[in-house]
Design a protein around this motif. Structure first.
Motif, mmCIF file in Angstrom:
data_model
loop_
_atom_site.group_PDB
_atom_site.id
_atom_site.type_symbol
_atom_site.label_atom_id
_atom_site.label_comp_id
_atom_site.label_asym_id
_atom_site.label_seq_id
_atom_site.Cartn_x
_atom_site.Cartn_y
_atom_site.Cartn_z
ATOM 1 N N SER A 43 -13.379 29.625 -12.700
ATOM 2 C CA SER A 43 -12.864 28.265 -12.592
ATOM 3 C C SER A 43 -13.110 27.511 -13.894
ATOM 4 O O SER A 43 -13.896 27.949 -14.728
ATOM 5 N N THR A 59 -6.328 29.072 -0.123
ATOM 6 C CA THR A 59 -5.233 29.319 -1.065
ATOM 7 C C THR A 59 -4.656 30.710 -0.847
ATOM 8 O O THR A 59 -3.436 30.896 -0.819
ATOM 9 N N ILE A 90 -1.414 20.001 -6.421
ATOM 10 C CA ILE A 90 -1.851 21.381 -6.637
ATOM 11 C C ILE A 90 -0.659 22.255 -7.008
ATOM 12 O O ILE A 90 0.375 22.232 -6.322
ATOM 13 N N HIS A 91 -0.810 22.978 -8.092
ATOM 14 C CA HIS A 91 0.208 23.934 -8.521
ATOM 15 C C HIS A 91 -0.400 25.323 -8.362
ATOM 16 O O HIS A 91 -1.444 25.625 -8.938
ATOM 17 N N ILE A 92 0.223 26.148 -7.548
ATOM 18 C CA ILE A 92 -0.306 27.490 -7.276
ATOM 19 C C ILE A 92 0.710 28.522 -7.760
ATOM 20 O O ILE A 92 1.900 28.407 -7.438
ATOM 21 N N VAL A 102 -4.647 28.501 -9.653
ATOM 22 C CA VAL A 102 -4.526 27.194 -9.012
ATOM 23 C C VAL A 102 -4.849 26.102 -10.033
ATOM 24 O O VAL A 102 -5.903 26.131 -10.658
#
Lengths: 163, 195
Positions: A43, A59, A90-92, A102
């Motif tokens: 992360s 997710t 949130i863009h996954i 993510v």
């Protein structure tokens, strides 16, 4: 059936560097890299207030459900998901076949910027993960996993976990 | 598919609780959650309907301790047991390292147990797994209820290969940790075999 994912220090550092770069370039709040089975890999940004383990699992569930929908419609997969909130978005997206990226961002960034930067980073990250897979396959075929923590695992070790 | 991280010295394994509707999969996780120290567990996530039936999955991350300097994490998942959630069940088996089959001991649920076990085998096969080759433990749950089948009979119906099986009363915790420990042990020994 997929093989196990094994991450060594060197690759981890390269992934970490790429995430940090993306974090700055995309003006993101937080970034996560998650294994498709729901395990957090790395992360960037301030993860302090976030339950990263739960987020990773949800997710992966999200991607799995979307993948199931895709197949029902005859698509191979939907490679990008976007959730818009009041403050945070949130863009996954998928990186190669087994990793999920993510990006959480707010009004200091934009969907366009995130998409652009993610696309670039995805190439870099996919390459690193390909190398990880190749390395693990090679090590396995040559029987060279000398540092294995499990070679001498005993009943007692496991009993201790449940004490 | 476990994830071994040499950088953070962690190993993550995925254990899935399978079984027919209302057999007590979620109850198993709830008991584990209740009886684990706060620093050893994460949040118990339940994606459930308003009537508390599992809709997608329950998830409980456990970090019980270290083995040889590696932090061992188990990610426990349940599947939705109701027949019509077949598509979701299949997804949750992805990347599984070990399976717990929770059977309902009530005689009237024997058919449902058999059906669910078949469903498990089919769904595993679709992902390229074979139940016979996976770490696998069975729990005969609800032993406290009237009209339950004898464990021996359930063994012959549901456990032809004689994998470890435990009698359980998940609501009060009987057999819950024994079941988890049994499957966890098999998962870790499987890793030993391959690494």
């Amino acid at each position: 059936m997929e093989s196990n994912l094994i991450m060594y220090e060197d690759e981890f550092r390269r992934i970490d560097d790429e995430l940090k770069r993306l974090y700055h370039q995309a003006n993101a709040k937080v970034l996560f890299l998650i294994d498709k089975n729901g395990q957090l890999i790395a992360s960037a940004g301030d993860t302090h207030d976030i339950d990263t383990t739960a987020l990773a699992s949800l997710t992966a569930g999200n991607i799995a459900a979307t993948g199931g929908m895709a197949r029902l419609l005859g698509e191979k997969e939907f490679s990008v998901l976007f959730h818009e909130g009041d403050k945070d978005n949130i863009h996954i997206s998928l990186v190669g076949q087994r990793v999920i990226l993510v990006v959480i961002f707010d009004q200091r960034s934009s969907l366009g910027l995130v998409r652009l930067r993610v696309r670039k980073s995805t190439e870099t990250l996919a390459k690193i993960f390909d190398e990880i897979t190749q390395k693990a396959d090679k090590d396995r075929s040559e029987g060279r996993l000398d540092e294995s923590p499990f070679a001498e695992i005993s009943d007692e070790d496991i009993d201790n976990l449940f004490r | 598919m476990s994830f071994i991280n040499y950088s953070s010295r962690e190993i993550n394994c995925k254990i899935v609780y399978y079984g027919p509707g209302l057999c007590g999969k979620t109850t198993n996780l709830q008991f584990v959650y209740k009886r684990t120290k706060p620093d050893q567990k994460g949040k118990l996530i339940s994606l459930a309907t308003e009537t508390e039936r599992t809709l997608f999955f329950d998830f409980l991350p456990l970090a019980l301790g270290d083995i040889k300097g590696f932090r061992v994490r188990f990610h426990l998942y349940t599947v939705p047991g109701q027949v019509f959630y077949a598509a979701s069940r299949k997804l949750i088996l992805k990347g599984v390292d070990g399976v717990v089959f929770v059977a309902d001991s009530q005689i009237e649920r024997m058919e449902a147990n058999i059906e669910s076990l078949e469903d498990l085998k089919i769904n595993l096969a679709e992902q390229g797994y074979e139940l016979e080759k996976l770490p696998y433990t069975i729990q005969y749950n609800k032993r406290d209820l009237p009209y339950v089948a004898p464990a021996k009979e359930m063994d012959s119906l549901l456990n032809p290969t004689r994998v470890p099986s435990f009698e359980g009363v998940a609501v009060t915790g009987v057999g819950v940790f024994e079941t988890l420990k049994s499957v966890a042990k098999q998962v870790l020994f499987e890793l030993k075999k391959h690494y």
